[in-house]
Design a protein around this motif. Structure first.
Motif, PDB file in Angstrom:
ATOM      1  N   GLU A 250       0.841  -1.196   0.000  1.00 16.99           N
ATOM      2  CA  GLU A 250       0.000   0.000   0.000  1.00 16.99           C
ATOM      3  C   GLU A 250       0.874   1.244   0.000  1.00 16.99           C
ATOM      4  O   GLU A 250       2.009   1.222   0.477  1.00 16.99           O
TER       5      GLU A 250
ATOM      6  N   GLN B 241     -14.867   6.055 -12.227  1.00 17.06           N
ATOM      7  CA  GLN B 241     -14.420   6.149 -10.840  1.00 17.06           C
ATOM      8  C   GLN B 241     -13.581   4.919 -10.514  1.00 17.06           C
ATOM      9  O   GLN B 241     -14.063   3.795 -10.565  1.00 17.06           O
ATOM     10  N   GLU B 242     -12.311   5.149 -10.209  1.00 13.46           N
ATOM     11  CA  GLU B 242     -11.396   4.051  -9.942  1.00 13.46           C
ATOM     12  C   GLU B 242     -11.027   3.984  -8.475  1.00 13.46           C
ATOM     13  O   GLU B 242     -11.037   4.976  -7.749  1.00 13.46           O
ATOM     14  N   GLY B 243     -10.670   2.795  -8.072  1.00 11.19           N
ATOM     15  CA  GLY B 243     -10.125   2.543  -6.751  1.00 11.19           C
ATOM     16  C   GLY B 243      -8.954   1.598  -6.944  1.00 11.19           C
ATOM     17  O   GLY B 243      -8.720   1.099  -8.046  1.00 11.19           O
ATOM     18  N   CYS B 244      -8.213   1.328  -5.882  1.00 13.06           N
ATOM     19  CA  CYS B 244      -7.029   0.474  -6.016  1.00 13.06           C
ATOM     20  C   CYS B 244      -6.763  -0.225  -4.695  1.00 13.06           C
ATOM     21  O   CYS B 244      -6.854   0.392  -3.631  1.00 13.06           O
TER      22      CYS B 244
ATOM     23  N   PRO C 243      -6.221   1.814  -0.440  1.00  5.38           N
ATOM     24  CA  PRO C 243      -7.534   1.351   0.033  1.00  5.38           C
ATOM     25  C   PRO C 243      -8.495   2.477   0.400  1.00  5.38           C
ATOM     26  O   PRO C 243      -8.080   3.498   0.945  1.00  5.38           O
ATOM     27  N   ASP C 244      -9.764   2.255   0.061  1.00  6.67           N
ATOM     28  CA  ASP C 244     -10.870   3.142   0.450  1.00  6.67           C
ATOM     29  C   ASP C 244     -10.815   4.533  -0.176  1.00  6.67           C
ATOM     30  O   ASP C 244     -11.487   5.448   0.284  1.00  6.67           O
ATOM     31  N   ILE C 245     -10.003   4.708  -1.208  1.00  9.52           N
ATOM     32  CA  ILE C 245      -9.941   5.989  -1.914  1.00  9.52           C
ATOM     33  C   ILE C 245     -10.445   5.754  -3.335  1.00  9.52           C
ATOM     34  O   ILE C 245     -10.015   4.821  -4.011  1.00  9.52           O
ATOM     35  N   TYR C 246     -11.360   6.611  -3.778  1.00 15.13           N
ATOM     36  CA  TYR C 246     -11.929   6.486  -5.131  1.00 15.13           C
ATOM     37  C   TYR C 246     -11.894   7.857  -5.794  1.00 15.13           C
ATOM     38  O   TYR C 246     -12.131   8.872  -5.125  1.00 15.13           O
TER      39      TYR C 246
ATOM     40  N   HIS D   6      -5.415   0.666 -15.976  1.00 13.55           N
ATOM     41  CA  HIS D   6      -5.100   0.909 -14.561  1.00 13.55           C
ATOM     42  C   HIS D   6      -4.002  -0.053 -14.110  1.00 13.55           C
ATOM     43  O   HIS D   6      -3.016   0.339 -13.492  1.00 13.55           O
TER      44      HIS D   6
ATOM     45  N   ALA E 188      -6.612  12.976  -1.392  1.00  8.72           N
ATOM     46  CA  ALA E 188      -6.794  11.523  -1.308  1.00  8.72           C
ATOM     47  C   ALA E 188      -5.818  10.908  -0.312  1.00  8.72           C
ATOM     48  O   ALA E 188      -6.192  10.067   0.519  1.00  8.72           O
TER      49      ALA E 188
ATOM     50  N   LEU F  98      -6.560   9.025   3.229  1.00  5.99           N
ATOM     51  CA  LEU F  98      -6.022   7.697   3.506  1.00  5.99           C
ATOM     52  C   LEU F  98      -5.310   7.682   4.856  1.00  5.99           C
ATOM     53  O   LEU F  98      -5.497   6.753   5.655  1.00  5.99           O
TER      54      LEU F  98
END
Length: 192
Positions: free
Chosen positions: A8, A114-117, A121-124, A159, A181, A185
């Motif tokens: 992370e 809208q992406e996340g990874c 974590p928990d950020i879009y 991505h 972001a 986090l």
């Protein structure tokens, strides 16, 4: 198969440019199996090898049916695991493996998604990417394939391929949005 630790931010290894896969062997098969296991356990739809600390040009994708309420089910049966209950994950859709992928012909027309990874974590956030792209890659036997990808698959492969270059989706955001972001986090981690 084993669930591996997902790196992370701000782990510096996520900024590594990955090396081409040259050996199509049992070690590669084990890595792919572990990556799918890790991705499903984290409810992800894509994972690059560098996200589990392996700087190889390899990624796995499975655009699972969008049932966000599907929880892993505890199964009381003994599957030869010495009496331990076994977790069943939601139905797999179409697991795909991309070895040494490259984008040949990205569309000029962009779409925002809208992406996340799993590494953020928990950020879009909304990211603009080419709407379609032609991709060339190798399979587990080293055979070369080409395919035009669109929609979520095109977004997901772009991505994941960014990871192979040491790029995270938040790197596509403005400095202000990226800092917001990362601040969010940090707060989430402090609260946990």
């Amino acid at each position: 198969m084993a669930i591996r630790e997902i790196l992370e931010v701000p782990d510096p290894r996520l900024k590594t440019v990955s090396e081409p896969v040259t050996a199509f062997d049992d070690d590669l098969k084990t890595l792919v199996d572990d990556m799918f296991e890790t991705m499903y356990a984290a409810n992800g739809i894509g994972l690059a090898a560098i996200q589990v600390g392996v700087p190889k040009r390899l990624l796995v994708i499975d655009l699972q049916p969008e049932d966000t309420d599907a929880e892993p089910e505890e199964c009381g049966h003994d599957h030869g695991h010495g009496g331990h209950s076994h977790v069943h994950y939601p139905t797999k859709n179409e697991p795909r493996i991309f070895v040494n992928p490259e984008i040949l012909d990205p569309a000029e027309e962009l779409s925002s998604y809208q992406e996340g990874c799993l590494s953020v974590p928990d950020i879009y956030a909304d990211v603009d990417r080419p709407m379609t792209c032609r991709v060339r890659w190798q399979d587990m036997d080293g055979n070369t394939h080409e395919e035009d990808l669109e929609g979520l698959m095109a977004v997901c492969i772009q991505h994941e391929m960014d990871h192979l270059e040491g790029i995270l989706f938040i790197d596509h955001l403005s400095r202000l949005k990226r800092n917001m972001a990362l601040k969010k986090l940090r707060k989430l981690r402090e609260a946990a």
